[in-house]
Design an enzyme around this catalytic site. Structure first.
Site, short mmCIF file in Angstrom:
data_model
loop_
_atom_site.label_atom_id
_atom_site.label_comp_id
_atom_site.label_asym_id
_atom_site.label_seq_id
_atom_site.Cartn_x
_atom_site.Cartn_y
_atom_site.Cartn_z
CG ASN A 24 -60.77 -0.49 68.29
OD1 ASN A 24 -61.42 0.55 68.30
ND2 ASN A 24 -59.60 -0.60 67.67
CD GLU A 58 -57.20 -2.79 68.14
OE1 GLU A 58 -56.40 -3.35 67.38
OE2 GLU A 58 -58.40 -3.07 68.18
NE ARG A 98 -59.97 4.95 65.01
CZ ARG A 98 -59.61 3.68 65.12
NH1 ARG A 98 -60.52 2.73 65.04
NH2 ARG A 98 -58.36 3.36 65.33
CE1 TYR A 148 -64.00 -5.60 64.33
CE2 TYR A 148 -62.52 -4.88 66.06
CZ TYR A 148 -63.03 -4.74 64.79
OH TYR A 148 -62.56 -3.73 63.96
C1 BGC Z 1 -57.77 -3.25 64.13
C2 BGC Z 1 -58.12 -3.13 62.66
C3 BGC Z 1 -58.51 -4.48 62.10
C4 BGC Z 1 -59.72 -4.98 62.87
C5 BGC Z 1 -60.30 -6.29 62.37
C6 BGC Z 1 -58.72 -4.13 64.91
O1 BGC Z 1 -58.01 -4.79 65.90
O2 BGC Z 1 -57.67 -1.98 64.71
O3 BGC Z 1 -57.01 -2.58 62.00
O4 BGC Z 1 -58.72 -4.45 60.74
O5 BGC Z 1 -59.36 -5.15 64.22
O6 BGC Z 1 -59.42 -7.32 62.61
#
Ligand code: BGC
Length: 535
Positions: free
Chosen positions: A338, A198, A107, A340
């Site tokens: 996305n 995003e 990607r 995390y």
């Molecule tokens: C973004 C990336 C960023 C990653 C880590 C995501 O929100 O798409 O560009 O590097 O988070 O912070």
């Protein structure tokens, strides 16, 4: 029978121990590639500004980040993306390292100011087109599916100066023109398009907190020279959604049938858990998801913003015409996610909160990573990112339930370690924690898939250490270490782990899954030969 207080206490303790043990065992579960459906895309991700460098080379114009990075104080250590990972010059070597991971997809995003330096006012830059064309061709020759994001935070500065970029509806036509330029030039070979990375995070970071360009905000969120944090994020996101919908409409009508690809968008997704074990915070956690994730996805699936948002924003929330609603609801083939971290949510309607949680734009929710001083998960190199693998399963479940199990891709998931003073390459490449992170998140994803979620791919953020926006280069998400002096790429332990994980089963290459791939291959070889002869 009489139950004593001690018995009740023991029962409670037992159930606590049980749920803790269950959680641990879930998170420590071994994960294998064979647990994912065949044809599943496994990849790594990057974005143009974060890796390319070559800031004004071959006709590229300055973009919003080029300008922002050169304003003193904006970025940690004064870092800029001027050179970044020099991917513009090293892309062939980078495709080698991508290939060596054994992934079947990669990607990346397209730099708007490289391809259309002046937007609609100027010509297409042939050298910009050639750069991405070569990336796509070389990936396909290696059996790697190009998974392309049209816009990942960077646009020509001229659009900012001419009409305020995302604040203006004029940006919609600019975006459509850019997207169409991409379909026209690359769509014969790209089967997975995502329009905007995003929109929800971008609207927040740039127009609520004022930490990304054009750095707009107002109190209590920040102290910027202009902006209105309570309203601007709403207009900006509105323009991004309509840009997406109009671009997808052109793709559907002019390109999709001929080119046979799919189009989607990418949401930043944060999972929320109640801070206190009370109904108010359970409601707050739901509201936080509605005001962040459903804010951008509800209009694309149901044609309007979530009811909770209408309730609290009233007429402050923009409206869609019936024509726009129609375009929006026909604009998605899949949802990119996305993911995390997770955070705790606290109600601010009936409870006292700090001033920033106490606002409609935040859904009257206060988000925090800690409960009574204890973090929700292990800390990482990002202040608001904690390791909470169960959040992956929950967020997939949320999107599955809310959006009728539309096909999903996890387009980013990754880990950066807390920064330490004077850390050397030898330490940074020994990234056992990153391996643990991905194993746990993948196991959670596999559970969600076993529960019926239609997830079709997973991309690690990131292929290599890169320009981590306002945090600069010391926040490192890469599978490959990048030496800032020599720009040499070195595989970390996690790169070797990923390669092992991926080679444990067949179905790796997708070459034959691309309709007409042999014809494509011939065409690519001929084109690459001609390009060589011309150079
Ligand atoms: C973004 C990336 C960023 C990653 C880590 C995501 O929100 O798409 O560009 O590097 O988070 O912070």
């Amino acid at each position: 029978m009489k139950v004593t207080v001690t018995q009740i206490f023991l029962l409670l303790l037992l159930s606590l121990v049980h749920s803790f043990a269950e959680q641990r065992s879930n998170e420590e579960e071994e994960v294998e590639r064979s647990q994912f459906p065949s044809g599943f895309l496994f990849g790594a991700a990057t974005s143009s500004y974060q890796i390319e460098g070559a800031v004004l080379e071959d006709g590229k114009s300055p973009n919003n980040w080029d300008v922002f990075c050169h304003i003193p104080g904006g970025i940690k250590n004064g870092d800029t993306g001027d050179i970044a990972d020099d991917h513009y010059h090293q892309f062939l070597e980078d495709i080698e390292i991508i290939h060596s991971l054994g992934v079947n997809a990669y990607r990346f995003s397209i730099s708007w100011s490289r391809v259309l330096p002046r937007g609609r006012l100027g010509e297409v830059n042939p050298k910009g087109v050639m750069f991405y064309s070569k990336i796509i061709d070389n990936l396909l020759l290696k059996g790697i599916e190009p998974y392309v994001t049209i816009y990942h935070h960077d646009h020509p500065q001229e659009l900012e100066e001419r009409f305020g970029a995302w604040l203006s509806p004029l940006m919609q036509e600019e975006f459509v023109h850019f997207a169409e330029t991409c379909f026209e030039n690359f769509g014969d070979r790209v089967k997975y398009w995502t329009t905007i990375n995003e929109p929800n995070l971008l609207a927040e970071m740039a127009y609520l907190w004022g930490r990304y360009p054009p750095a707009h905000c107002s109190a209590p969120f920040g102290n910027c020279s202009s902006g209105n944090s309570d309203t601007e994020p709403l207009f900006v996101l509105h323009n991004m959604l309509l840009s997406h919908a109009k671009a997808a409409n052109i793709y559907r009508h002019k390109y999709q049938l001929k080119q046979g690809g799919f189009i989607g968008i990418i949401a930043n997704t944060l999972m929320c858990e109640p801070l206190r074990d009370i109904e108010l915070d359970r409601e707050a956690a739901k509201r936080a998801l509605a005001f962040y994730i459903a804010w951008m996805l509800d209009p694309l699936v149901f044609g309007d913003y979530p009811p909770e948002m209408r309730q609290y924003h009233g007429n402050g929330l923009p409206r869609f015409t019936s024509e726009e609603t129609k375009l929006l609801t026909q604009s998605l083939d899949f949802i990119g996610i996305n993911h995390y971290t997770s955070l705790y949510a606290k109600d601010c309607i009936h409870s006292t909160c700090s001033s920033d949680g106490d606002r409609a734009i935040q859904g009257f929710v206060y988000l925090t990573g800690e409960r009574d001083g204890v973090p929700i998960g292990e800390r990482t190199g990002m202040r608001r990112f904690f390791i909470v693998p169960r959040g992956m399963e929950k967020i997939i479940e949320y999107v599955k339930e809310r959006y009728n199990n539309m096909p999903m891709f996890v387009t980013e998931n990754g880990y950066s370690p807390p920064e330490k003073q004077d850390e050397q390459e030898e330490d940074l490449v020994q990234d056992a924690k990153r391996i643990e992170f991905h194993k746990a998140y993948l196991a959670a994803l596999a559970r969600a898939i076993r529960n019926g979620a239609d997830v079709r791919g997973y991309f690690i953020w990131s292929l290599m250490d890169n320009f981590e926006w306002v945090y600069g280069y010391n926040t490192r998400f890469g599978l490959y270490y990048v030496d800032r002096q020599t720009l040499r790429r070195t595989p970390k332990l996690s790169a070797r782990w990923y390669a092992n994980f991926l080679t444990n089963s067949g179905h790796n290459h997708v070459e034959n899954a691309i309709p007409g791939s042999f014809k494509i291959k011939d065409a690519i070889l001929t084109r690459l030969k001609t390009q060589k002869a011309e150079m």
